[in-house]
Design an enzyme around this catalytic site. Structure first.
Site, PDB file in Angstrom:
ATOM      1  CD  GLU A   1      -2.868  -0.829   0.600  1.00  0.00           C
ATOM      2  OE1 GLU A   1      -3.231  -0.277   0.292  1.00  0.00           O
ATOM      3  OE2 GLU A   1      -3.535  -2.541   0.124  1.00  0.00           O
TER       4      GLU A   1
ATOM      5  CB  CYS B   1      -2.237   6.984   2.051  1.00  0.00           C
ATOM      6  SG  CYS B   1      -3.253   5.632   2.367  1.00  0.00           S
TER       7      CYS B   1
HETATM    8  P1  NAP Z   1       8.031   4.780   4.580  1.00  0.00           P
HETATM    9  O1  NAP Z   1       9.892   5.670   5.263  1.00  0.00           O
HETATM   10  O2  NAP Z   1       8.183   3.806   4.037  1.00  0.00           O
HETATM   11  O3  NAP Z   1       8.278   4.256   5.771  1.00  0.00           O
HETATM   12  C1  NAP Z   1       7.180   2.562   6.165  1.00  0.00           C
HETATM   13  C2  NAP Z   1       7.642   1.634   6.692  1.00  0.00           C
HETATM   14  O4  NAP Z   1       8.508   1.030   6.524  1.00  0.00           O
HETATM   15  C3  NAP Z   1       8.317   2.440   8.649  1.00  0.00           C
HETATM   16  O5  NAP Z   1       7.777   1.674   9.462  1.00  0.00           O
HETATM   17  C4  NAP Z   1       9.823   1.407   8.370  1.00  0.00           C
HETATM   18  O6  NAP Z   1      10.078   2.443   9.266  1.00  0.00           O
HETATM   19  C5  NAP Z   1      10.016   0.983   7.494  1.00  0.00           C
HETATM   20  N1  NAP Z   1      10.585   0.873   6.851  1.00  0.00           N
HETATM   21  C6  NAP Z   1      12.427   1.725   5.713  1.00  0.00           C
HETATM   22  N2  NAP Z   1      12.705   0.791   5.785  1.00  0.00           N
HETATM   23  C7  NAP Z   1      12.623  -0.674   5.120  1.00  0.00           C
HETATM   24  C8  NAP Z   1      12.957  -1.597   4.948  1.00  0.00           C
HETATM   25  N3  NAP Z   1      13.852  -1.391   4.450  1.00  0.00           N
HETATM   26  N4  NAP Z   1      13.623  -2.392   5.454  1.00  0.00           N
HETATM   27  C9  NAP Z   1      11.419  -2.727   5.644  1.00  0.00           C
HETATM   28  N5  NAP Z   1      10.780  -1.797   6.146  1.00  0.00           N
HETATM   29  C10 NAP Z   1      11.382  -0.511   5.883  1.00  0.00           C
HETATM   30  O7  NAP Z   1       6.687   5.350   4.513  1.00  0.00           O
HETATM   31  P2  NAP Z   1       6.484   6.341   5.563  1.00  0.00           P
HETATM   32  O8  NAP Z   1       7.349   7.833   6.032  1.00  0.00           O
HETATM   33  O9  NAP Z   1       6.359   6.703   7.176  1.00  0.00           O
HETATM   34  O10 NAP Z   1       4.495   6.935   5.077  1.00  0.00           O
HETATM   35  C11 NAP Z   1       4.566   7.880   3.855  1.00  0.00           C
HETATM   36  C12 NAP Z   1       3.867   7.183   2.942  1.00  0.00           C
HETATM   37  O11 NAP Z   1       3.630   6.614   3.252  1.00  0.00           O
HETATM   38  C13 NAP Z   1       3.641   8.171   2.236  1.00  0.00           C
HETATM   39  O12 NAP Z   1       4.173   8.029   0.894  1.00  0.00           O
HETATM   40  C14 NAP Z   1       1.649   7.760   1.655  1.00  0.00           C
HETATM   41  O13 NAP Z   1       1.167   8.024   1.052  1.00  0.00           O
HETATM   42  C15 NAP Z   1       2.260   6.277   2.214  1.00  0.00           C
HETATM   43  N6  NAP Z   1       1.030   5.693   2.984  1.00  0.00           N
HETATM   44  C16 NAP Z   1       0.359   4.579   2.165  1.00  0.00           C
HETATM   45  C17 NAP Z   1      -0.941   4.494   2.666  1.00  0.00           C
HETATM   46  C18 NAP Z   1      -1.515   3.223   1.957  1.00  0.00           C
HETATM   47  O14 NAP Z   1      -2.643   2.512   3.436  1.00  0.00           O
HETATM   48  N7  NAP Z   1      -1.215   3.299   0.855  1.00  0.00           N
HETATM   49  C19 NAP Z   1      -1.079   4.588   4.160  1.00  0.00           C
HETATM   50  C20 NAP Z   1      -0.107   5.049   4.837  1.00  0.00           C
HETATM   51  C21 NAP Z   1       0.965   5.903   4.126  1.00  0.00           C
HETATM   52  P3  NAP Z   1      10.974   3.127  10.248  1.00  0.00           P
HETATM   53  O15 NAP Z   1       9.929   3.890  10.209  1.00  0.00           O
HETATM   54  O16 NAP Z   1      11.304   2.524  11.758  1.00  0.00           O
HETATM   55  O17 NAP Z   1      12.038   3.520   9.276  1.00  0.00           O
END
Ligand code: NAP
Length: 524
Positions: free
Chosen positions: A260, A297
């Site tokens: 997602e 999102c």
């Molecule tokens: P992110 O930086 O991609 O992080 C998401 C999750 O992935 C966090 O728990 C992060 O952990 C983890 N993560 C980071 N690097 C990783 C790796 N190498 N391996 C495994 N896990 C890893 O995203 P975000 O900044 O939290 O969220 C914002 C984005 O999410 C926006 O672009 C938004 O559109 C999207 N979003 C989408 C939805 C949907 O349902 N489609 C819903 C909400 C948000 P850490 O925090 O510990 O780094």
């Protein structure tokens, strides 16, 4: 809340465990205070997965859907009993207003309750049947049926920072009902709420051991230890999604991954729209820009208006946005708080800067707003930012830049086919909403926009006051979208259970088919 930062622990292998040192500081985005720290360094994630696999999986699979549903209902009851403190955490760690916090907290509880109700209607069954048996050969008693069997692995849930409650429980509800234990990893920057909620659920002892684990801190070597029976459900940015999908262990073991990711969702005003449909469009765009400071999102990023209505749309939106009081969400008069971190603020400013190269900034912009009593050097505020491009076809950045904050851009269109083509330039989105009373236009919009979206909200006058909102994810409806949105599918009632099941064809005697039908819940 005490002033000393709390070191968040992880619940793994049946106990609360603290990682070494500090990987992430969790900061109040209004005051800049460090509230807590998180670290997963040194935690044995291989053992945690094995524990969930060994204890949680069999415990859940030994229960019927109705019995699992009772567990989910009990989790919801624990959260309801503790709700007040969750709001305080959401305000401090996420900069949420009370309304923002309610969307996250009550959204999570509501989804648990929905799946508890749905699960109880599946009764004593333990697996699902997808279709009726079909005959395969001349002999009538040789048949085949498709069934869905719960996977024997762990559901690894990696969540985004913007929904520490809803993100946790919308995923957990579905996998617990499916019979698959959960290891949830909230995003580090806002993990306080997930941590507190899981602490309460574990303390209440309402779930069998091994069915719910929590990892606070970075993912560490987690992905090295998942195997082909596990499922990864990821929510977050497309960059991280790409890293997970390309991880050598995920590729080598064929781990099932649901993504997602982000999207540049659209709202489209129909050529004829006026009266309640026009008003609903304006209300929804301004609400989507400001609720949770645009950190959803599903939030509207691109605002499509007929070229001869673009001025009226800009004027109406500016009038509403002007009424949005920014500030510390602890103040009851405040309508919009900050972004969750200064890093998110910087990313939002960068995105606004990119779009603004082809656009006029009507209000807001890429600098910290000045707010009475708030230190701009410590806080993470972004003002509601409305931009407008002159030519939607010539502009590029607006169609592929997700500003994860309170920003949207008006894009004028000349013809219906141009509008549909411009919406599609988003490359696949979670949701689009269309506003107007010409039902033939709405039907054409469904067929033109449908393939590039996971959900469409079609607002005409008759439902202008009744609809649940562009950005609100209802558990009854599909959540996910094609292309850049990640190609994922979550929720959608019973459909959501598929992610945690293996679909297989069973070929055998018609007597066996009858026996299977008696023990399973038929989806059709
Ligand atoms: P992110 O930086 O991609 O992080 C998401 C999750 O992935 C966090 O728990 C992060 O952990 C983890 N993560 C980071 N690097 C990783 C790796 N190498 N391996 C495994 N896990 C890893 O995203 P975000 O900044 O939290 O969220 C914002 C984005 O999410 C926006 O672009 C938004 O559109 C999207 N979003 C989408 C939805 C949907 O349902 N489609 C819903 C909400 C948000 P850490 O925090 O510990 O780094």
């Amino acid at each position: 809340m005490s002033n000393a930062p709390q070191a968040l622990e992880s619940y793994l292998s049946g106990g609360w465990r603290r990682g070494e040192g500090v990987e992430t500081e969790l900061v109040d985005p209004v005051r800049g205070d460090v509230l807590a720290t998180a670290s997963a360094r040194g935690l044995d994630l291989k053992a945690a997965l094995a524990h969930a696999h060994r204890t949680g999986g069999p415990a859940l699979r030994g229960l019927s859907f109705a019995e699992r549903a009772k567990l989910i209902g009990a989790v919801a009851d624990v959260l309801i009993a503790n709700r007040a403190k969750y709001e305080t955490i959401a305000v401090a760690n996420s900069g949420n207003t009370k309304i923002d916090a309610a969307i996250d907290i009550d959204g999570g509880i509501g989804t648990l309750k929905y799946y508890a109700r749905l699960g109880s209607s599946l009764g004593g069954a333990t697996f699902l049947l997808d279709e009726k048996p079909v005959r395969l050969a001349k002999a009538e008693n040789f048949q085949a049926i498709h069934l869905l069997a719960p996977r024997h692995g762990v559901a690894v849930h990696i969540n985004a920072f913007n929904f520490p409650s809803w993100g946790l429980w919308e995923k957990a509800a579905v996998s617990l009902l499916a019979g698959v234990p959960v290891l949830a990893k909230p995003a580090s920057s806002t993990a306080m709420l997930s941590h507190e909620m899981v602490r309460d659920v574990i303390a209440a002892n309402v779930l069998p051991e091994g069915t719910l684990s929590l990892l606070c801190g970075g993912a560490g070597d987690l992905l090295d230890h998942v195997n082909g029976a596990d499922v990864i459900a990821f929510t977050g940015s497309s960059e991280t999604a790409g890293r997970i999908l390309r991880h050598p262990n995920i590729l080598a073991r064929g781990v099932h991954v649901n993504i997602e990711a982000d999207s540049v969702n659209a709202a489209l005003l129909a050529p004829d729209a006026s009266g309640p449909a026009f008003d609903a469009f304006i209300k929804e765009v301004s609400r989507e820009m400001t609720v949770k400071a645009g950190q959803k999102c599903t939030a509207i990023r691109r605002v499509f208006a007929p070229a001869d209505r673009a001025d009226a749309v800009a004027e109406a939106l500016l009038a509403r946005l002007k009424k949005t009081t920014l500030g510390d969400p602890r103040d009851e008069a405040v309508r919009m708080g900050p972004l969750v971190t200064r890093a998110q603020q910087a990313a939002a400013f960068e995105g606004i800067g990119k779009i603004a190269k082809d656009a006029q900034v009507l209000t807001g912009g890429a600098t910290a707003p000045s707010i009475d009593g708030i230190d701009p050097a410590k806080s993470a505020f972004v003002a509601p930012t409305l931009m407008r491009v002159a030519d939607g076809a010539a502009a590029d950045a607006v169609h592929d830049t997700e500003v994860f904050g309170p920003a949207a851009t008006i894009i004028p269109y000349k013809t219906e086919s141009e509008a549909f083509a411009l919406v599609e330039r988003g490359g696949g989105s979670l949701v689009a909403s269309v506003y107007g009373d010409d039902r033939a236009f709405l039907a054409r919009a469904v067929s033109e926009l449908g393939p590039s979206h996971g959900r469409l909200l079609m607002v005409e006058a008759s439902i202008a006051d009744a609809h649940t909102g562009h950005g609100i994810v209802m558990p009854q409806c599909n959540h996910g979208g094609p292309g850049r949105a990640g190609n994922g599918e979550e929720l959608g009632g019973l459909h959501g259970l598929r992610l945690y099941h293996q679909r297989l064809a069973v070929q055998g005697s018609s007597d066996l088919m009858t026996e299977l039908q008696a023990k399973a819940f038929a989806l059709h």
